[in-house]
Design an enzyme around this catalytic site. Structure first.
Site, PDB file in Angstrom:
ATOM      1  N   LYS A  88      10.560  -6.649  -1.789  1.00 39.08           N
ATOM      2  CA  LYS A  88      10.527  -5.806  -0.656  1.00 39.08           C
ATOM      3  C   LYS A  88       9.649  -6.839   0.181  1.00 39.08           C
ATOM      4  O   LYS A  88       8.138  -6.592  -0.135  1.00 39.08           O
ATOM      5  CB  LYS A  88      10.106  -4.326  -0.899  1.00 39.08           C
ATOM      6  CG  LYS A  88      10.573  -3.919   0.654  1.00 39.08           C
ATOM      7  CD  LYS A  88       9.593  -2.568   1.039  1.00 39.08           C
ATOM      8  CE  LYS A  88       8.180  -2.850   1.304  1.00 39.08           C
ATOM      9  NZ  LYS A  88       8.079  -3.453   2.811  1.00 39.08           N
ATOM     10  N   GLU A  99     -12.513  -5.452   5.057  1.00 38.63           N
ATOM     11  CA  GLU A  99     -11.499  -6.710   5.402  1.00 38.63           C
ATOM     12  C   GLU A  99     -11.041  -6.587   6.760  1.00 38.63           C
ATOM     13  O   GLU A  99     -10.509  -5.640   7.300  1.00 38.63           O
ATOM     14  CB  GLU A  99     -10.403  -6.737   4.326  1.00 38.63           C
ATOM     15  CG  GLU A  99      -9.741  -7.991   4.541  1.00 38.63           C
ATOM     16  CD  GLU A  99      -8.378  -7.887   3.578  1.00 38.63           C
ATOM     17  OE1 GLU A  99      -7.947  -6.721   2.963  1.00 38.63           O
ATOM     18  OE2 GLU A  99      -8.056  -9.108   3.005  1.00 38.63           O
ATOM     19  N   CYS A 114      -6.361 -13.799   2.586  1.00 44.19           N
ATOM     20  CA  CYS A 114      -6.851 -13.083   1.697  1.00 44.19           C
ATOM     21  C   CYS A 114      -8.072 -13.700   1.129  1.00 44.19           C
ATOM     22  O   CYS A 114      -9.078 -12.908   0.704  1.00 44.19           O
ATOM     23  CB  CYS A 114      -6.080 -12.307   0.576  1.00 44.19           C
ATOM     24  SG  CYS A 114      -5.068 -13.913  -0.273  1.00 44.19           S
ATOM     25  N   GLU A 119      -2.312  -8.070  -6.519  1.00 44.34           N
ATOM     26  CA  GLU A 119      -3.046  -9.053  -5.778  1.00 44.34           C
ATOM     27  C   GLU A 119      -3.461  -8.149  -4.479  1.00 44.34           C
ATOM     28  O   GLU A 119      -2.733  -8.290  -3.447  1.00 44.34           O
ATOM     29  CB  GLU A 119      -2.235 -10.057  -5.506  1.00 44.34           C
ATOM     30  CG  GLU A 119      -1.946 -11.091  -6.829  1.00 44.34           C
ATOM     31  CD  GLU A 119      -2.958 -11.592  -7.432  1.00 44.34           C
ATOM     32  OE1 GLU A 119      -4.116 -11.644  -6.902  1.00 44.34           O
ATOM     33  OE2 GLU A 119      -2.584 -12.067  -8.474  1.00 44.34           O
TER      34      GLU A 119
HETATM   35  P1  NAD Z   1      -0.104  -3.592   3.314  1.00 39.10           P
HETATM   36  O1  NAD Z   1      -0.829  -3.213   2.136  1.00 39.10           O
HETATM   37  O2  NAD Z   1      -0.078  -2.838   4.487  1.00 39.10           O
HETATM   38  O3  NAD Z   1       1.122  -3.798   2.998  1.00 39.10           O
HETATM   39  C1  NAD Z   1       1.850  -4.858   2.110  1.00 39.10           C
HETATM   40  C2  NAD Z   1       3.304  -4.324   1.438  1.00 39.10           C
HETATM   41  O4  NAD Z   1       3.083  -3.289   1.188  1.00 39.10           O
HETATM   42  C3  NAD Z   1       4.128  -4.515   2.599  1.00 39.10           C
HETATM   43  O5  NAD Z   1       5.526  -4.878   2.341  1.00 39.10           O
HETATM   44  C4  NAD Z   1       4.508  -2.857   3.145  1.00 39.10           C
HETATM   45  O6  NAD Z   1       5.533  -2.584   3.696  1.00 39.10           O
HETATM   46  C5  NAD Z   1       4.140  -2.203   1.717  1.00 39.10           C
HETATM   47  N1  NAD Z   1       3.658  -0.932   1.367  1.00 39.10           N
HETATM   48  C6  NAD Z   1       3.002  -0.191   2.394  1.00 39.10           C
HETATM   49  N2  NAD Z   1       2.974   0.872   2.281  1.00 39.10           N
HETATM   50  C7  NAD Z   1       3.407   1.192   0.926  1.00 39.10           C
HETATM   51  C8  NAD Z   1       3.700   2.114  -0.022  1.00 39.10           C
HETATM   52  N3  NAD Z   1       3.202   3.310   0.300  1.00 39.10           N
HETATM   53  N4  NAD Z   1       4.332   2.116  -1.077  1.00 39.10           N
HETATM   54  C9  NAD Z   1       4.671   0.841  -1.332  1.00 39.10           C
HETATM   55  N5  NAD Z   1       4.389  -0.342  -0.392  1.00 39.10           N
HETATM   56  C10 NAD Z   1       3.978  -0.170   0.748  1.00 39.10           C
HETATM   57  O7  NAD Z   1      -0.897  -5.011   3.520  1.00 39.10           O
HETATM   58  P2  NAD Z   1      -0.470  -6.091   4.572  1.00 39.10           P
HETATM   59  O8  NAD Z   1      -1.243  -5.694   5.736  1.00 39.10           O
HETATM   60  O9  NAD Z   1       1.114  -6.470   4.696  1.00 39.10           O
HETATM   61  O10 NAD Z   1      -1.048  -7.648   4.159  1.00 39.10           O
HETATM   62  C11 NAD Z   1      -2.580  -7.939   4.427  1.00 39.10           C
HETATM   63  C12 NAD Z   1      -3.103  -7.283   3.065  1.00 39.10           C
HETATM   64  O11 NAD Z   1      -2.685  -8.098   1.826  1.00 39.10           O
HETATM   65  C13 NAD Z   1      -4.436  -7.673   3.037  1.00 39.10           C
HETATM   66  O12 NAD Z   1      -5.424  -6.864   2.323  1.00 39.10           O
HETATM   67  C14 NAD Z   1      -4.675  -8.778   2.367  1.00 39.10           C
HETATM   68  O13 NAD Z   1      -5.887  -9.193   1.809  1.00 39.10           O
HETATM   69  C15 NAD Z   1      -3.696  -8.748   1.274  1.00 39.10           C
HETATM   70  N6  NAD Z   1      -3.093  -9.901   0.637  1.00 39.10           N
HETATM   71  C16 NAD Z   1      -3.492 -10.253  -0.612  1.00 39.10           C
HETATM   72  C17 NAD Z   1      -3.307 -11.477  -1.250  1.00 39.10           C
HETATM   73  C18 NAD Z   1      -3.832 -11.716  -2.565  1.00 39.10           C
HETATM   74  O14 NAD Z   1      -3.285 -12.881  -3.354  1.00 39.10           O
HETATM   75  N7  NAD Z   1      -4.688 -10.920  -3.219  1.00 39.10           N
HETATM   76  C19 NAD Z   1      -2.553 -12.255  -0.501  1.00 39.10           C
HETATM   77  C20 NAD Z   1      -1.951 -12.041   0.717  1.00 39.10           C
HETATM   78  C21 NAD Z   1      -2.367 -10.929   1.268  1.00 39.10           C
END
Ligand code: NAD
Length: 520
Positions: A175, A384, A284, A250
């Site tokens: 997803k 963050e 990230c 991650e």
């Molecule tokens: P997010 O956590 O809001 O969303 C990530 C994904 O989770 C999306 O697909 C979203 O639809 C889904 N999601 C949201 N709520 C959910 C739930 N209740 N159950 C299941 N899935 C759910 O993050 P974002 O805003 O899309 O991305 C930014 C974040 O991602 C930042 O915190 C960044 O640091 C992190 N990130 C980490 C890495 C890594 O490798 N550690 C890489 C890229 C991004």
């Protein structure tokens, strides 16, 4: 545009009456790029069923067959690289130089890496470790992986989740983030064209609370791999716990950038600006808090402020553009809120700190921003921001520099800037992060792992280490004595050898037959 299930685009199970759709918006202009159908629980169930159906055959495919598909996929992506880069820039607003120079070639290199790695799963050598048995390791696919990805590097994040999973023989339902599903769909279609059997790689386009939660809680999903924020990661872990799924997380980061007083100042200044502004700071591992030893502090702040002033904001499709918009208006407000609260708390904004006006006001732009005099415990240093914002703080002793770097709930990445080999060794040993760069900050490579410590999660993406996440390790043990009554049975049977006998009178492996053993 629809989700991709069992090798084809499928309208949502609820019927496509327009009520369950989502507009993917170009954050540089606010215009709709594509309208995507939103998956509900029935779509998730269909995708999981397709993945389950495909699993037996794909998991039994010879590694060379999996490798061949991935090799063809790399070639197809290479042919389509420019088109994919355009879609990536359109849905995220990232500068085209970044999409064509980093996102797409990085993904193709990942595909090529996993084509080779699929044939190189390793384990301990088979051998007679007990003396009486031959042991060997089988590394087996886990089953159906449910994967959830973020919007900042949509194609790369899809690749990091999908490639090790399918290279190891799993099947997957991905997803992507609802804001940026387009390149994950192109990736899945290219994989199907490259010969990936239907159902091995499925994409559901939906939002987190509905499709995401349905996926990670689905009883027929064996493993959950998630990249996103730490808050949602904790929720995903709790949902996965109900059915004791394997979890790979991650999560967020707040990377420190530690500049010791012997550092090459020019290199550190350029490194800090590039590493804090890459992908408009929505990375990230971006440098977010620079700690600079007192003798270099003023010059570093002045150098970063000057260099940030040269960064060109603009149309992501203009090759001269250095920094595009943030992903959305919502993210723009979030970043602006952090900077305003930092100002209110007494920090000084030396550069940027505003939403640009004029032409750029059409998009979700935010100026490159440099903040000083913030307190170590303040939110701009601890949380963050995920925007083009760098906070700089001074430190005095080496001990203090490392202590400040570690004073964070996160532990994804860090860098140390010094020409002293002992300082760099100490920093790489003592900073708690999944990656520590020395005299650089940001580069990644397919051969090396990416993953966090502390609240940044656990598990590794990329590299052969990611197979640890996506395989079960099975120990297979063969009796090598061919005797009916083993020496260890004496712990159960009272008529076995006397347990009080000294160890040196134990039978050797070659005559390991207890009295009364008949052998065969
Ligand atoms: P997010 O956590 O809001 O969303 C990530 C994904 O989770 C999306 O697909 C979203 O639809 C889904 N999601 C949201 N709520 C959910 C739930 N209740 N159950 C299941 N899935 C759910 O993050 P974002 O805003 O899309 O991305 C930014 C974040 O991602 C930042 O915190 C960044 O640091 C992190 N990130 C980490 C890495 C890594 O490798 N550690 C890489 C890229 C991004």
């Amino acid at each position: 545009m629809h989700q991709f299930i069992a090798g084809q685009r499928r309208p949502p199970a609820s019927g496509d009456d327009g009520s369950e759709r989502f507009d993917v918006v170009d954050p540089a202009t606010g215009q709709t790029v594509e309208t995507v159908s939103l998956a509900g629980p029935a779509d998730v169930a269909a995708a999981v069923a397709a993945a389950r159906h495909a699993f037996p055959e794909w998991s039994r495919a010879a590694p060379v067959e999996r490798a061949a598909v991935l090799t063809r996929l790399a070639a197809l992506l290479e042919e389509r690289a420019d088109d994919i880069a355009c879609v990536e820039s359109r849905q995220t607003g990232k500068p085209i130089r970044l999409s064509t120079g980093f996102d797409v070639p990085g993904t193709i290199d990942n595909v090529a890496f996993f084509a080779g790695a699929a044939r190189n799963l390793d384990g301990k050598a088979a051998g007679e470790y007990s003396g009486d048995h031959t042991s060997l390791i089988r590394r087996e696919a886990i089953g159906v992986v449910g994967s959830v990805a973020p919007w900042n590097y949509p194609l790369q994040m899809a690749a990091w989740k999908v490639l090790p999973a399918i290279a190891a023989g799993n099947t997957i339902v991905l997803k992507p983030a609802e804001l940026t599903p387009l390149t994950a769909l192109l990736f899945a279609e290219a994989a199907a064209e490259a010969g990936l059997p239907a159902g091995v790689f499925n994409v559901i386009t939906g939002n987190g609370p509905v499709a995401g939660e349905a996926l990670v809680s689905h009883p027929d999903v064996d493993m959950v791999s998630f990249t996103g924020s730490s808050a949602v990661g904790r929720r995903v872990m709790a949902l996965a716990a109900a059915t004791a799924k394997r979890v790979h997380l991650e999560l967020g980061g707040k990377a420190p950038f530690v500049v010791f007083d012997d550092a090459d100042l020019e290199a550190a200044v350029h490194g800090a600006v590039a590493a804090s502004l890459i992908n408009t700071g929505q990375d990230c591992t971006a440098a977010t808090r620079a700690y600079v030893q007192r003798p270099l502090y003023d010059a570093f702040v002045a150098g970063v402020a000057d260099l940030m002033g040269t960064v060109r904001l603009g149309d992501p499709f203009d090759v001269r553009t250095d920094q595009g918009p943030l992903i959305s208006r919502q993210q723009q407000q979030r970043v602006a809120g952090f900077v305003e609260r930092a100002r209110d708390a007494g920090a000084k904004v030396v550069r940027g700190g505003a939403v640009p006006d004029g032409e750029l006001s059409r998009g979700a732009y935010y100026e490159p921003t440099l903040v000083i005099d913030a307190h170590q415990r303040s939110e701009i240093v601890q949380d963050e921001v995920f925007g083009p914002v760098l906070a700089v703080l001074p430190f005095d002793s080496d001990d203090q520099g490392i202590e400040l770097a570690n004073d964070s709930p996160y532990g994804l990445a860090a860098s140390a800037w010094t020409r002293d080999v002992f300082r760099s060794l100490r920093a790489t040993r003592e900073i708690s992060a999944g990656c520590v760069w020395v005299n650089d900050h940001i580069p990644i490579i397919s051969e090396m792992p990416h993953g966090g410590y502390k609240s940044s999660g656990f598990g590794k993406d990329m590299s052969a280490y990611s197979f640890e996440e996506y395989t079960n390790v099975k120990h297979v043990m063969y009796d090598a004595t061919a005797v009916a009554r083993k020496t260890w049975h004496r712990t159960i049977f009272h008529d076995g050898p006397d347990l009080s006998e000294p160890r040196d009178r134990e039978p050797s492996p070659s005559n390991a037959t207890a009295p009364g053993d008949t052998g065969r």
